[in-house]
Write a protein that holds these residues in place. Structure first.
Motif, short mmCIF file in Angstrom:
data_model
loop_
_atom_site.label_atom_id
_atom_site.label_comp_id
_atom_site.label_asym_id
_atom_site.label_seq_id
_atom_site.Cartn_x
_atom_site.Cartn_y
_atom_site.Cartn_z
N THR A 190 1.89 5.54 13.33
CA THR A 190 2.75 5.35 14.45
C THR A 190 3.12 6.64 15.03
OG1 THR A 190 4.78 3.87 15.56
CG2 THR A 190 5.23 5.21 13.48
N TRP A 191 3.07 6.57 16.34
CA TRP A 191 3.74 7.75 17.09
C TRP A 191 5.15 7.98 16.99
CZ3 TRP A 191 1.36 12.10 19.31
CH2 TRP A 191 2.10 13.07 20.01
N TRP A 192 5.67 9.02 16.52
CA TRP A 192 7.21 9.14 16.54
C TRP A 192 7.19 10.47 17.25
CZ3 TRP A 192 11.06 11.01 12.44
CH2 TRP A 192 12.17 10.48 12.43
N GLU A 193 8.08 10.29 18.36
CA GLU A 193 8.39 11.44 19.33
C GLU A 193 9.32 12.42 18.47
OE1 GLU A 193 7.83 13.37 22.50
OE2 GLU A 193 6.87 11.43 22.24
N PRO A 194 10.21 12.36 17.69
CA PRO A 194 10.98 13.41 17.09
C PRO A 194 9.91 14.12 16.30
CG PRO A 194 12.53 11.37 16.80
CD PRO A 194 10.86 10.98 17.55
N ALA A 226 7.82 1.87 11.67
CA ALA A 226 8.11 1.41 12.96
C ALA A 226 9.00 2.38 13.40
CB ALA A 226 8.87 0.05 12.63
N ALA A 227 8.94 2.76 14.71
CA ALA A 227 9.46 4.04 15.33
C ALA A 227 10.44 3.49 16.33
CB ALA A 227 8.52 4.90 15.81
N LEU A 270 12.85 6.28 11.81
CA LEU A 270 11.48 5.87 11.56
C LEU A 270 11.49 4.96 10.59
CD1 LEU A 270 8.40 6.40 11.91
CD2 LEU A 270 8.72 7.93 9.91
N TRP A 271 11.52 3.58 10.84
CA TRP A 271 11.68 2.66 9.65
C TRP A 271 10.31 2.58 8.83
CZ3 TRP A 271 16.26 0.28 8.81
CH2 TRP A 271 17.10 0.38 9.95
N LEU A 272 10.51 2.35 7.44
CA LEU A 272 9.34 2.13 6.45
C LEU A 272 9.79 1.01 5.65
CD1 LEU A 272 9.69 4.00 3.80
CD2 LEU A 272 10.04 5.60 5.30
N ASP A 320 15.75 9.72 9.23
CA ASP A 320 16.44 10.06 10.25
C ASP A 320 16.06 11.40 10.95
OD1 ASP A 320 17.56 12.40 9.10
OD2 ASP A 320 19.43 11.20 8.49
N THR A 321 16.40 11.67 12.11
CA THR A 321 15.99 12.81 12.95
C THR A 321 16.41 14.05 12.26
OG1 THR A 321 17.85 12.77 14.46
CG2 THR A 321 15.80 11.47 14.98
N ALA A 322 17.41 14.23 11.44
CA ALA A 322 17.62 15.33 10.48
C ALA A 322 16.58 15.55 9.28
CB ALA A 322 18.92 15.34 10.09
N GLY A 323 15.81 14.50 9.15
CA GLY A 323 14.79 14.68 8.06
C GLY A 323 15.41 14.45 6.69
#
Length: 602
Positions: free
Chosen positions: A295-299, A351-352, A357-359, A371-374
């Motif tokens: 999936t494309w994930w913008e972050p 799912a983004a 980013l869900w997995l 999360d966006t913080a990694g």
């Protein structure tokens, strides 16, 4: 040829791919018999199925492969589910249904997949665990054939395989779907193609791929069991010349599709599964490992790829034409924290959303997010051997081998709880899990089209509009029935057994040819001995304060051809073991895990 251990009888519930014949070990006398202990949830087992195809063809008149299906999950013990899996994955040899793990235990198997070679007189001559053994098997089988042809104990001719005719359906075991405008693009896995359907989820508007298994680019392209499709942002698609990215799973490739022209190009992967080596670089020069969803994930600024085959997440940048490892270590397990240190377990659905980013990790039956913080967080899931169907608070909820996750507009997510045949909903606002639909034939994904939820009912070979009716299921917690290994506390020896096959040797000219990594769940199980080394023997100290747990062992070994000392090819074998153990008096002080060969101390 060292061992003279008599092969055990093949005992199970019944046989598939034999035309109804019920076989016994004696029916294979005079043939080289290759037993493949597998279970259809296991990605490494699926790799081995594909590795064996050319070996089976090469030795077709002397070799009989028998798949011994010894299930991990409850659903895999269902006879109908096994029959579907045999068709889904194109198994072209007899399969023994071993739901009680009777034959598994008779051969002292410790891991999926395990391969056992039995000679024409009924003796075990070679054992190998994991994947990457094709060349070793060729040499072992070739030597067995030579010896028994000289002895007059080899019989040539056809084996007992009898194919079954699959039902003719428009889709065959579809895996994932994605919305594109008002249409739906589906990975039509067993038909080896990608299909665009109308918003009704039924009308075929276009198909990409000829339907033949292969890896040909162009308009008459071929795929091999594609599992998922991602849509690129319009600006990115305009720059790269394609708008869809396909996870071409069995080819270990990402393929770009220009949906307007039908042109297919290979955009990432070499076609070889990753076992060692670079994890980042030019996209078409880095090995991938069974990409299962994407999936494309913008972050992240690219396409995140669920590398089910080595328990990591990859990142594909289509503009820069680069691939890199995004998260994970290749150790299979359930460990949160910084994404570079997290353990995953056959991630099979993504799912983004802008924030997460869900997995879903199939082998730990887990719902997680990045999360966006990694940082990686687990919402539902307890480990490699725990599963069930239980709603309520997420900390106590249970899934069984989920393969898909879909983000909804209200911030909740729907999980395709595959082996429970259900859709489950998790609401982050309340922390609750509920069941919203049941009775679905192996749901593997879902997609929202015009406000409606379409579910990929993989084993029903269709997309279904599912009535959503929230209910609460309070089911039992279950555990994998695989037998545990009793071990002693204190000093403990772990031996990974590896012997190069005939015509090969371990080659240390350019550094160590072996690698061993040992961890445990919980970490406190190991007082000492965790970590990496190049020695396949490890002295551990087992805690006497931890009653049970799992030893996680990753081993690999390279052996090289001896018939050309300077230019002989080298072959890498690899296996991940998750060995459930019970600690107590009278347990083993040594555990041997056979990567390849026979254990001389057995």
């Amino acid at each position: 040829m060292r061992g003279r251990v008599r092969a055990a009888e093949l005992v199970g519930r019944g046989w598939l791919n034999t035309g109804g014949a019920q076989l016994r070990l004696g029916d294979f006398r005079g043939k080289v018999l290759l037993l493949d202990f597998w279970t259809f949830c296991c990605i490494n087992c699926l790799h081995v199925l594909d590795e064996l195809r050319p070996v089976e063809e090469e030795f077709s008149d002397v070799l009989v492969t028998v798949g011994v299906h010894s299930p991990k999950f409850r659903h895999e013990a269902d006879a109908g589910a096994l029959a579907a899996a045999v068709e889904r994955y194109g198994v072209r040899h007899p399969v023994l249904d071993d739901p009680e793990l009777t034959t598994w235990q008779a051969y002292a198997v410790k891991a999926w997949p395990t391969l056992v070679v039995v000679d024409p007189e009924g003796y075990v001559v070679h054992i190998a665990a994991g994947e990457g053994h094709a060349e070793a098997l060729r040499r072992v089988i070739g030597e067995v054939v030579r010896v028994h042809e000289e002895k007059g104990t080899l019989h040539r001719g056809d084996g007992p395989y009898v194919p079954s005719a699959p039902e003719d359906t428009e889709l065959r075991f579809p895996a994932k779907a994605v919305a594109v405008g008002g249409s739906v693009v589906v990975a039509d896995t067993a038909h080896h193609r990608v299909v665009r359907l109308g918003g009704d989820g039924e009308t075929v508007l276009a198909a990409y791929g000829t339907g033949e298994r292969g890896r040909q680019d162009g308009v008459a392209a071929t795929f091999s069991e594609p599992s998922a499709v991602a849509v690129l942002p319009e600006a990115v698609a305009a720059r790269v010349g394609y708008d869809l990215v396909v996870a071409d799973t069995v080819n270990h490739l990402l393929r770009g599709v220009d949906s307007a022209t039908g042109e297919v190009t290979t955009v990432a992967g070499t076609g070889e599964p990753w076992r060692n080596g670079p994890t980042s670089g030019k996209a078409t020069e880095v090995d991938l490992s069974s990409p299962w969803d994407l999936t494309w994930w913008e972050p992240a600024g690219g396409v995140v790829v669920a590398m089910a085959g080595n328990h990591t997440l990859g990142l594909f940048d289509p503009v820069a034409e680069q691939v890199s490892r995004f998260a994970g270590t290749t150790v299979e397990g359930l460990k949160d924290g910084p994404k570079e240190e997290a353990f995953f377990a056959q991630t099979s659905g993504l799912a983004a959303t802008p924030e997460r980013l869900w997995l879903v990790d199939a082998e730990t039956s887990a719902l997680r997010y990045l999360d966006t913080a990694g940082a990686v967080h687990t919402v539902v899931g307890k480990g490699l051997f725990d599963f069930g169907h239980r709603d309520g608070d997420a900390a106590e909820a249970l899934f069984e081998h989920p393969l898909g996750v879909t983000a909804l507009a209200d911030g909740s997510v729907v999980v395709a709880d595959t082996y429970n045949g259900a859709l489950r909903r998790y609401d982050p606002a309340t922390g609750q899990v509920s069941t919203v639909a049941t009775g679905i034939a192996e749901p593997s994904g879902a997609v929202v089209v015009d406000g409606e939820l379409l579910v990929v009912a993989s084993a029903a070979h269709r997309l279904e509009r599912t009535a959503v009716a929230v209910q609460e299921v309070v089911g039992e917690a279950r555990q994998v029935v695989r037998p545990t290994t009793a071990i002693a506390a204190g000093a403990f020896t772990l031996d990974v057994v590896f012997s190069p096959p005939p015509g090969q040797k371990q080659d240390d000219r350019f550094g160590p040819s072996t690698r061993l990594e040992v961890t445990s769940s919980p970490p406190e199980l190991l007082v000492s001995g965790a970590g990496e080394s190049t020695d396949l023997r490890r002295e551990l100290v087992i805690s006497d304060a931890v009653g049970s747990g799992v030893l996680h062992v990753v081993a690999q070994a390279a052996s090289c051809d001896t018939d050309d000392a300077e230019h002989g090819a080298c072959h890498l074998t690899r296996q991940d073991w998750g060995v459930p153990v019970e600690v107590g008096a009278g347990g083993l002080a040594r555990l041997a895990l056979v990567l390849g060969g026979l254990d001389d101390q057995a």
